[in-house]
Scaffold this motif. Sequence first.
Motif, PDB file in Angstrom:
ATOM      1  N   VAL A  38       0.711  -1.132   0.062  1.00 56.12           N
ATOM      2  CA  VAL A  38      -0.099   0.011   0.023  1.00 56.12           C
ATOM      3  C   VAL A  38       0.899   1.213   0.085  1.00 56.12           C
ATOM      4  N   ALA A  39       0.326   2.270  -0.540  1.00 60.47           N
ATOM      5  CA  ALA A  39       1.023   3.668  -0.496  1.00 60.47           C
ATOM      6  C   ALA A  39       1.488   3.825   0.906  1.00 60.47           C
ATOM      7  N   GLY A  40       2.739   4.457   0.934  1.00 59.62           N
ATOM      8  CA  GLY A  40       3.174   4.995   2.237  1.00 59.62           C
ATOM      9  C   GLY A  40       3.965   3.892   3.174  1.00 59.62           C
ATOM     10  N   ARG A  41       4.158   2.671   2.540  1.00 62.21           N
ATOM     11  CA  ARG A  41       4.893   1.401   3.161  1.00 62.21           C
ATOM     12  C   ARG A  41       5.849   1.104   1.855  1.00 62.21           C
ATOM     13  N   PRO A  42       6.811   0.428   2.484  1.00 62.71           N
ATOM     14  CA  PRO A  42       7.924  -0.251   1.562  1.00 62.71           C
ATOM     15  C   PRO A  42       7.283  -0.895   0.267  1.00 62.71           C
ATOM     16  N   SER A  43       7.870  -0.888  -0.849  1.00 63.44           N
ATOM     17  CA  SER A  43       7.288  -1.912  -1.950  1.00 63.44           C
ATOM     18  C   SER A  43       8.651  -1.778  -2.977  1.00 63.44           C
ATOM     19  N   ASP A  44       9.219  -2.782  -2.941  1.00 63.97           N
ATOM     20  CA  ASP A  44      10.493  -2.912  -3.858  1.00 63.97           C
ATOM     21  C   ASP A  44      10.415  -3.958  -4.884  1.00 63.97           C
ATOM     22  N   ILE A  45      10.290  -3.614  -6.129  1.00 61.45           N
ATOM     23  CA  ILE A  45      10.059  -4.862  -7.196  1.00 61.45           C
ATOM     24  C   ILE A  45      11.247  -5.568  -7.144  1.00 61.45           C
ATOM     25  N   ALA A  46      12.237  -5.276  -6.752  1.00 61.74           N
ATOM     26  CA  ALA A  46      13.453  -6.228  -6.557  1.00 61.74           C
ATOM     27  C   ALA A  46      13.188  -7.460  -5.798  1.00 61.74           C
ATOM     28  N   THR A  47      12.368  -7.380  -4.916  1.00 60.03           N
ATOM     29  CA  THR A  47      12.118  -8.349  -3.830  1.00 60.03           C
ATOM     30  C   THR A  47      10.935  -9.285  -4.473  1.00 60.03           C
ATOM     31  N   VAL A  48      10.319  -9.198  -5.516  1.00 61.73           N
ATOM     32  CA  VAL A  48       9.206  -9.846  -5.955  1.00 61.73           C
ATOM     33  C   VAL A  48       9.666 -10.483  -7.154  1.00 61.73           C
ATOM     34  N   ASP A  79      -1.312   6.496  -6.751  1.00 64.01           N
ATOM     35  CA  ASP A  79      -0.769   6.644  -8.342  1.00 64.01           C
ATOM     36  C   ASP A  79       0.692   6.736  -8.529  1.00 64.01           C
ATOM     37  N   ALA A  80       1.279   7.467  -7.714  1.00 65.96           N
ATOM     38  CA  ALA A  80       2.804   7.823  -7.654  1.00 65.96           C
ATOM     39  C   ALA A  80       3.583   6.289  -7.573  1.00 65.96           C
ATOM     40  N   MET A  81       3.018   5.543  -6.573  1.00 69.18           N
ATOM     41  CA  MET A  81       3.877   4.229  -5.979  1.00 69.18           C
ATOM     42  C   MET A  81       3.418   3.096  -7.457  1.00 69.18           C
ATOM     43  N   GLU A  82       2.120   3.181  -7.777  1.00 71.83           N
ATOM     44  CA  GLU A  82       1.896   2.141  -9.003  1.00 71.83           C
ATOM     45  C   GLU A  82       2.616   2.685 -10.274  1.00 71.83           C
ATOM     46  N   GLN A  83       2.634   3.740 -10.680  1.00 72.72           N
ATOM     47  CA  GLN A  83       3.336   4.098 -11.832  1.00 72.72           C
ATOM     48  C   GLN A  83       4.842   3.729 -11.695  1.00 72.72           C
ATOM     49  N   CYS A  84       5.356   4.184 -10.646  1.00 74.42           N
ATOM     50  CA  CYS A  84       6.925   3.687 -10.605  1.00 74.42           C
ATOM     51  C   CYS A  84       7.218   2.066 -10.591  1.00 74.42           C
ATOM     52  N   LEU A  85       6.173   1.326  -9.883  1.00 74.99           N
ATOM     53  CA  LEU A  85       6.260   0.061  -9.848  1.00 74.99           C
ATOM     54  C   LEU A  85       6.213  -0.558 -11.200  1.00 74.99           C
ATOM     55  N   VAL A  86       5.144  -0.070 -11.779  1.00 74.96           N
ATOM     56  CA  VAL A  86       5.113  -0.705 -13.307  1.00 74.96           C
ATOM     57  C   VAL A  86       6.178  -0.487 -14.128  1.00 74.96           C
ATOM     58  N   GLU A  87       6.642   0.959 -14.147  1.00 72.81           N
ATOM     59  CA  GLU A  87       8.183   1.311 -14.789  1.00 72.81           C
ATOM     60  C   GLU A  87       9.289   0.637 -14.493  1.00 72.81           C
ATOM     61  N   GLU A  88       9.333   0.067 -13.080  1.00 71.42           N
ATOM     62  CA  GLU A  88      10.385  -0.829 -12.630  1.00 71.42           C
ATOM     63  C   GLU A  88      10.163  -1.879 -13.115  1.00 71.42           C
ATOM     64  N   ALA A  89       9.035  -2.796 -13.072  1.00 73.91           N
ATOM     65  CA  ALA A  89       8.838  -3.950 -13.765  1.00 73.91           C
ATOM     66  C   ALA A  89       9.104  -4.059 -15.042  1.00 73.91           C
ATOM     67  N   ALA A  91      11.297  -2.409 -16.654  1.00 74.64           N
ATOM     68  CA  ALA A  91      12.769  -2.404 -16.994  1.00 74.64           C
ATOM     69  C   ALA A  91      13.380  -3.291 -16.200  1.00 74.64           C
ATOM     70  N   ARG A  92      13.050  -4.150 -15.316  1.00 80.16           N
ATOM     71  CA  ARG A  92      13.607  -5.516 -14.813  1.00 80.16           C
ATOM     72  C   ARG A  92      13.194  -6.574 -15.302  1.00 80.16           C
ATOM     73  N   GLY A  93      12.216  -6.510 -16.472  1.00 86.24           N
ATOM     74  CA  GLY A  93      11.743  -7.616 -16.900  1.00 86.24           C
ATOM     75  C   GLY A  93      10.839  -8.450 -15.848  1.00 86.24           C
ATOM     76  N   LYS A  94       9.894  -7.859 -14.975  1.00 81.68           N
ATOM     77  CA  LYS A  94       9.124  -8.439 -14.181  1.00 81.68           C
ATOM     78  C   LYS A  94       7.672  -8.737 -14.577  1.00 81.68           C
ATOM     79  N   PRO A  95       6.932  -9.610 -14.653  1.00 76.71           N
ATOM     80  CA  PRO A  95       5.656  -9.682 -15.537  1.00 76.71           C
ATOM     81  C   PRO A  95       4.502  -9.077 -14.550  1.00 76.71           C
ATOM     82  N   VAL A  96       3.278  -8.496 -15.285  1.00 72.02           N
ATOM     83  CA  VAL A  96       2.618  -7.547 -14.598  1.00 72.02           C
ATOM     84  C   VAL A  96       1.039  -8.109 -15.057  1.00 72.02           C
TER      85      VAL A  96
END
Length: 239
Positions: A38-48, A79-89, A91-96
């Motif tokens: 959820v927004a406001g808590r850690p979310s790191d695409i590298a960990t999933v 919005d900001a969290m999810e936009q960043c996560l999709v972009e990082e996914a 870039a890192r080749g993670k499925p969405v």
Amino acid sequence: MTERPLIGVTTSRQSGWRIFPLVALNLWLAGGRGVRWVAGRPSDIATVDGLIIGGGDDISPDLYGGEIITSARLDPDRDAMEQCLVEEAMARGKPVLGICRGAQMLNVALGGTLHEDAYGVYTASDRHWTILPRKEIEIVPDTRLGRLAGVRPMRVNALHSQAVKELGAGLRIAARDTGGMVQAVERVEEPFALGVQWHPEHLFYAYRQRALFRALVAAARAGREARNQLPVVSDLAGA
């Protein structure tokens, strides 16, 4: 035994506590496991190994140059969290997998736009607001969604007011409703990405809906093993 792929699942701060267990159940049935973000808590695409963008409030038109309508409910932090996560996914080749709002965010994060009042534009589209499968959609032939879930008409639920307008980079339309409104988009290249306008987590009893989660988990496993994801998803579709 191979460890289950871990999928990050974004939810709203208000309703996520009741939605996440449903998504987690679908992931478990598909061979994966979920962690709630959820927004406001850690979310790191590298960990999933993969990502689900869940449903919830409308996406702010500030992200795509649209206009705010008075009925919109917005969550700029999410919005900001999810936009960043999709972009990082990407870039890192993670499925969405994008669910409802998540399909819209997938499109916006890749440079697309939305109809703020989708049913005002698509006046021939049947307007439903229910978790029951009462809306009929038509899946586009020769798409990944069509191979996964079949191309015969599908009954889905509907809890949305926005919809895809201009497609984001690398996406194609995979389904429309009977009035022409976009109901699913998918990425044409690696990594695997699919966005559906409905809520498949509520329809876990339907084989065609579970196929969406199986595809995400299979793609996540392939990505973790440094294999191409789309051939794996195609093989799954033919199984």
